[in-house]
Design a protein around this motif. Structure first.
Motif, mmCIF file in Angstrom:
data_model
loop_
_atom_site.group_PDB
_atom_site.id
_atom_site.type_symbol
_atom_site.label_atom_id
_atom_site.label_comp_id
_atom_site.label_asym_id
_atom_site.label_seq_id
_atom_site.Cartn_x
_atom_site.Cartn_y
_atom_site.Cartn_z
ATOM 1 N N ASP A 35 0.804 -1.230 0.000
ATOM 2 C CA ASP A 35 0.000 0.000 0.000
ATOM 3 C C ASP A 35 0.832 1.272 0.000
ATOM 4 N N THR A 36 2.094 1.223 0.445
ATOM 5 C CA THR A 36 2.854 2.467 0.613
ATOM 6 C C THR A 36 4.119 2.588 -0.237
ATOM 7 N N LEU A 37 4.718 1.491 -0.640
ATOM 8 C CA LEU A 37 5.979 1.576 -1.382
ATOM 9 C C LEU A 37 5.732 1.676 -2.887
ATOM 10 N N PRO A 38 6.429 2.587 -3.555
ATOM 11 C CA PRO A 38 6.252 2.757 -4.998
ATOM 12 C C PRO A 38 6.522 1.455 -5.755
ATOM 13 N N GLY A 39 5.607 1.102 -6.634
ATOM 14 C CA GLY A 39 5.773 -0.077 -7.478
ATOM 15 C C GLY A 39 5.287 -1.372 -6.880
ATOM 16 N N ASP A 66 12.717 -7.033 -10.890
ATOM 17 C CA ASP A 66 13.855 -6.123 -10.676
ATOM 18 C C ASP A 66 13.515 -4.940 -9.769
ATOM 19 N N GLU A 67 12.232 -4.618 -9.632
ATOM 20 C CA GLU A 67 11.821 -3.470 -8.824
ATOM 21 C C GLU A 67 11.304 -3.831 -7.441
ATOM 22 N N ILE A 68 10.904 -5.069 -7.228
ATOM 23 C CA ILE A 68 10.245 -5.441 -5.973
ATOM 24 C C ILE A 68 11.050 -6.516 -5.261
ATOM 25 N N ASP A 69 11.581 -6.149 -4.080
ATOM 26 C CA ASP A 69 12.312 -7.123 -3.275
ATOM 27 C C ASP A 69 12.139 -6.804 -1.796
ATOM 28 N N LEU A 70 12.509 -7.758 -0.986
ATOM 29 C CA LEU A 70 12.350 -7.641 0.461
ATOM 30 C C LEU A 70 13.571 -8.274 1.128
ATOM 31 N N PRO A 71 14.431 -7.470 1.768
ATOM 32 C CA PRO A 71 15.641 -7.994 2.386
ATOM 33 C C PRO A 71 15.360 -8.850 3.630
ATOM 34 N N SER A 72 16.191 -9.825 3.850
ATOM 35 C CA SER A 72 16.016 -10.754 4.976
ATOM 36 C C SER A 72 16.063 -10.051 6.319
ATOM 37 N N ASP A 73 16.895 -9.014 6.462
ATOM 38 C CA ASP A 73 16.966 -8.334 7.749
ATOM 39 C C ASP A 73 15.671 -7.598 8.085
#
Length: 84
Positions: A35-39, A66-73
């Motif tokens: 809902d809040t992050l672009p793309g 290539d635009e959407i990811d989520l880091p493990s930390d």
């Protein structure tokens, strides 16, 4: 310390179940990100895309494209611990 993902799977409601090498397990709710992050809204708008999540080779990031990811930390810090 690098937090590595051992395994994960997408769940209903735009959530991810994630287990880490250190034995922790969390459920990460993606709805606020979507809902809040672009793309990121494309994860709701495109049928089946959320279920196509992949784990990068280093096991430190879940990604969709290539635009959407989520880091493990981030997952480790903000995910809801399983069993609490």
């Amino acid at each position: 310390m690098i937090i590595r993902i051992k395994n994960f799977h997408p769940m209903d409601g735009n959530r991810l179940f994630v287990s880490f090498d250190d034995g922790r397990e969390v459920v990460y709710d993606m709805n606020e990100d979507i809902d809040t992050l672009p793309g990121y809204s494309v994860l709701k708008e495109t049928t089946g895309l959320f279920q196509q999540a992949m784990l990068d080779e280093s096991r430190t990031c879940i990604y969709w494209n290539d635009e959407i990811d989520l880091p493990s930390d981030e997952i480790a810090e903000y995910g809801e611990p399983v069993g609490s």
